[in-house]
Design a protein around this motif. Structure first.
Motif, short mmCIF file in Angstrom:
data_model
loop_
_atom_site.label_atom_id
_atom_site.label_comp_id
_atom_site.label_asym_id
_atom_site.label_seq_id
_atom_site.Cartn_x
_atom_site.Cartn_y
_atom_site.Cartn_z
N LYS A 187 -7.81 -8.18 -3.94
CA LYS A 187 -8.01 -6.90 -4.63
C LYS A 187 -8.78 -5.92 -3.75
O LYS A 187 -8.46 -4.72 -3.71
CB LYS A 187 -8.75 -7.10 -5.95
CG LYS A 187 -8.88 -5.82 -6.77
CD LYS A 187 -9.55 -6.06 -8.10
CE LYS A 187 -9.49 -4.81 -8.98
NZ LYS A 187 -9.99 -3.59 -8.32
N LYS B 274 -1.03 -11.32 -5.53
CA LYS B 274 -2.05 -10.49 -6.17
C LYS B 274 -2.17 -9.15 -5.46
O LYS B 274 -2.23 -8.09 -6.11
CB LYS B 274 -3.40 -11.22 -6.14
CG LYS B 274 -4.53 -10.45 -6.79
CD LYS B 274 -4.34 -10.32 -8.29
CE LYS B 274 -5.56 -9.73 -8.96
NZ LYS B 274 -5.38 -9.59 -10.43
N ILE C 276 -1.23 -5.47 -7.25
CA ILE C 276 -2.19 -4.36 -7.35
C ILE C 276 -1.60 -3.10 -6.73
O ILE C 276 -1.69 -2.00 -7.31
CB ILE C 276 -3.52 -4.73 -6.67
CG1 ILE C 276 -4.20 -5.85 -7.47
CG2 ILE C 276 -4.43 -3.51 -6.57
CD1 ILE C 276 -5.38 -6.48 -6.76
#
Length: 240
Positions: A77, A124, A128
């Protein structure tokens, strides 16, 4: 990015290691798109802003990529958030995708990971970036496709396939829609031929329609003289 079986578009990808770049010369030699590294880990590529502004001014279509350094989803992230922050001003001009780049150096930095762990981190990161509104893809070679990423991850996203050869093998057809979106077919293009001060430059083919090649208005671009590299090796395209 819309796949088109009838077209092959010539392109390249660059990072700060290409040094001074003459994008006008690059376009004149037949390059139509350039994928520019925005950064790595949580660090911006120091040449990104200059490169993307100059590429757009020269009339080239642009994409962006990020070299991932992350050991878990929290790190993924942080990488993705930094990527989006850096490319946000150019979002409406990025027509050749935002690409997740995980390579051997990524593994060296973060230590041993299972195939599932590595794939989850990349997924991930891509998720995002997709929530930020980018068209996201994955850069990978045969080894990563067959041994280091899950088949589910590769099949989920457009594939930018790295294989330095005269033709692609079966691994190139394991991405989304079972076709490569970009093929990085050479890492030894002669830099001076393509307007860079680096000795070599990567060369790519895209198999999607290049659209929206709008330039950035009111940008002042500093000209950097091109330093001639020592190599005189010529790369000749054969095959696809």
């Amino acid at each position: 990015m819309k796949l088109n079986n009838t077209i092959i578009v010539k392109g390249t990808d660059i990072s700060k290691w290409q040094g001074a770049v003459d994008f006008v010369k690059m376009k004149q030699i037949g390059i139509e798109f350039v994928i520019i590294r925005a950064g790595y880990g949580e660090t911006e590529d120091k040449m990104f802003t200059a490169y993307i502004n100059a590429a757009l001014m020269a009339g080239l279509a642009v994409g962006v990529y990020w070299f991932i350094y992350a050991s878990d989803n929290t790190g993924a992230k942080k990488n993705a958030d930094k990527f989006e922050q850096i490319v946000r001003p150019y979002k409406d001009k990025i027509t050749c995708g935002a690409w997740a780049d995980w390579e051997y150096d990524s593994d060296k930095r973060v230590g041993a990971l299972t195939v599932a762990q590595r794939s989850n981190i990349v997924d991930k990161f891509c998720q995002i970036m997709a929530t930020y509104g980018h068209e996201v893809g994955i850069y990978a070679n045969k080894d990563y496709i067959n041994n280091k990423f899950t088949a589910e991850l590769i099949a989920k996203y457009p594939l930018w396939y790295a294989q330095y050869n005269t033709q692609m093998d079966a691994a190139a057809y394991k991405g989304k829609n079972r076709k490569p979106y970009i093929w990085q077919y050479c890492s030894k293009g002669v830099g001076k031929d393509y307007g860079t001060s680096s000795e070599y430059i990567d060369l790519d083919y895209a198999y999607f329609e290049i659209t929206g090649k709008s330039v950035t208005d009111n940008i002042s671009i500093e000209h950097n003289p091109i330093v001639e590299p020592v190599s005189n090796v010529k790369i000749v395209k054969t095959g696809n």
